[in-house]
Scaffold this motif. Structure first.
Motif, short mmCIF file in Angstrom:
data_model
loop_
_atom_site.label_atom_id
_atom_site.label_comp_id
_atom_site.label_asym_id
_atom_site.label_seq_id
_atom_site.Cartn_x
_atom_site.Cartn_y
_atom_site.Cartn_z
N TYR A 1 0.86 -1.17 0.00
CA TYR A 1 0.00 0.00 0.00
C TYR A 1 0.90 1.23 0.00
O TYR A 1 1.84 1.31 0.80
CB TYR A 1 -0.88 0.02 1.25
CG TYR A 1 -1.74 -1.22 1.39
CD1 TYR A 1 -3.04 -1.24 0.90
CD2 TYR A 1 -1.24 -2.38 2.00
CE1 TYR A 1 -3.83 -2.38 1.02
CE2 TYR A 1 -2.02 -3.52 2.12
CZ TYR A 1 -3.31 -3.51 1.64
OH TYR A 1 -4.08 -4.64 1.74
N ALA A 2 0.62 2.18 -0.88
CA ALA A 2 1.46 3.39 -0.97
C ALA A 2 0.58 4.61 -1.11
O ALA A 2 -0.41 4.61 -1.86
CB ALA A 2 2.41 3.29 -2.16
N ASP A 3 0.93 5.65 -0.40
CA ASP A 3 0.28 6.95 -0.54
C ASP A 3 1.34 8.02 -0.30
O ASP A 3 2.53 7.71 -0.25
CB ASP A 3 -0.94 7.09 0.37
CG ASP A 3 -0.63 6.99 1.87
OD1 ASP A 3 0.56 7.02 2.26
OD2 ASP A 3 -1.57 6.88 2.65
N ARG A 4 0.92 9.26 -0.17
CA ARG A 4 1.90 10.34 0.00
C ARG A 4 2.63 10.25 1.34
O ARG A 4 3.70 10.82 1.50
CB ARG A 4 1.22 11.69 -0.18
CG ARG A 4 0.79 11.89 -1.63
CD ARG A 4 0.12 13.20 -1.85
NE ARG A 4 1.08 14.28 -1.67
CZ ARG A 4 0.76 15.55 -1.66
NH1 ARG A 4 -0.49 15.94 -1.82
NH2 ARG A 4 1.69 16.47 -1.50
N THR A 5 2.06 9.54 2.31
CA THR A 5 2.67 9.41 3.62
C THR A 5 3.77 8.35 3.64
O THR A 5 4.78 8.52 4.32
CB THR A 5 1.61 9.08 4.69
OG1 THR A 5 0.62 10.11 4.68
CG2 THR A 5 2.22 8.97 6.07
N GLY A 6 3.56 7.24 2.92
CA GLY A 6 4.57 6.19 2.98
C GLY A 6 4.15 4.93 2.26
O GLY A 6 3.18 4.89 1.51
N VAL A 7 4.92 3.88 2.54
CA VAL A 7 4.72 2.57 1.94
C VAL A 7 4.66 1.54 3.05
O VAL A 7 5.52 1.54 3.94
CB VAL A 7 5.89 2.22 0.98
CG1 VAL A 7 5.73 0.81 0.42
CG2 VAL A 7 5.99 3.24 -0.15
N ILE A 8 3.65 0.66 3.00
CA ILE A 8 3.56 -0.42 3.97
C ILE A 8 3.32 -1.73 3.23
O ILE A 8 2.80 -1.75 2.12
CB ILE A 8 2.47 -0.19 5.04
CG1 ILE A 8 1.07 -0.14 4.41
CG2 ILE A 8 2.75 1.08 5.83
CD1 ILE A 8 -0.05 -0.11 5.43
N VAL A 9 3.72 -2.82 3.89
CA VAL A 9 3.55 -4.16 3.34
C VAL A 9 2.84 -5.01 4.38
O VAL A 9 3.13 -4.93 5.57
CB VAL A 9 4.93 -4.80 3.00
CG1 VAL A 9 4.78 -6.26 2.63
CG2 VAL A 9 5.59 -4.03 1.86
N ALA A 10 1.91 -5.83 3.88
CA ALA A 10 1.18 -6.77 4.74
C ALA A 10 1.16 -8.12 4.07
O ALA A 10 1.20 -8.21 2.84
CB ALA A 10 -0.24 -6.27 4.97
#
Length: 168
Positions: A146-155
């Protein structure tokens, strides 16, 4: 596509998600994207990136570990256009890209460490469908990013946006 919020996902799932170190910049016309992960590991040769982006990418994000090399670009406008045409939601490159002006106008998520105008040599080297480790992440094919202007996360594959009551 549904808009996601990496802060909201972190709040909802806490330690169940991995948060990338803040090293990536947005370059594509879409700054909010997510999908199932497909992987490429390569070094200064984007042959496997091209091979991957030639396939159907519906609902997927290609994650490329280029070893953070600033000497060669692993993605340019032609490959980004191919990805868009084949339904990819985004491309995240732990490395460098080029053709920023053209990519900025494309409705696809593209993130990288930076830009360099030099193209890669095509030697057919690299691997697809492998686990990757970079920027504080362990990335596996089939996980979700998941990516947006705040950051990137992985699940992992058990956490999908539909878990938040959204049809995604």
């Amino acid at each position: 596509m549904t808009t996601i919020s990496t802060p909201d996902l972190c709040d909802a799932y806490g330690e169940k998600v991995q948060v990338a170190e803040p090293v990536f910049r947005h370059y594509g016309g879409c700054e909010n994207f997510y999908g199932e992960i497909a992987t490429v590991k390569c070094f200064e040769d984007n042959s496997k990136v091209g091979e991957s982006l030639r396939t159907n990418g519906e609902g997927k994000v290609l994650v490329v570990d280029g070893g953070a090399s600033p000497r060669r670009s692993l993605l340019g406008d032609k490959l980004a256009r191919m990805a868009l045409d084949n339904g990819w939601k985004g491309i995240i490159v732990y490395g460098y890209i080029r053709d920023l002006e053209e990519i900025a106008d494309m409705n696809i998520g593209v993130m990288a460490l930076g830009s360099i105008p030099r193209k890669t040599e095509k030697r057919g080297e690299g691997r697809t469908g492998v686990n990757l480790q970079f920027a504080g992440l362990t990335v596996q094919p089939g996980n979700f990013i998941y990516a947006d202007r705040t950051g990137v996360i992985v699940a992992d594959e058990s956490l999908k946006l539909t878990d938040l009551g959204d049809e995604g």
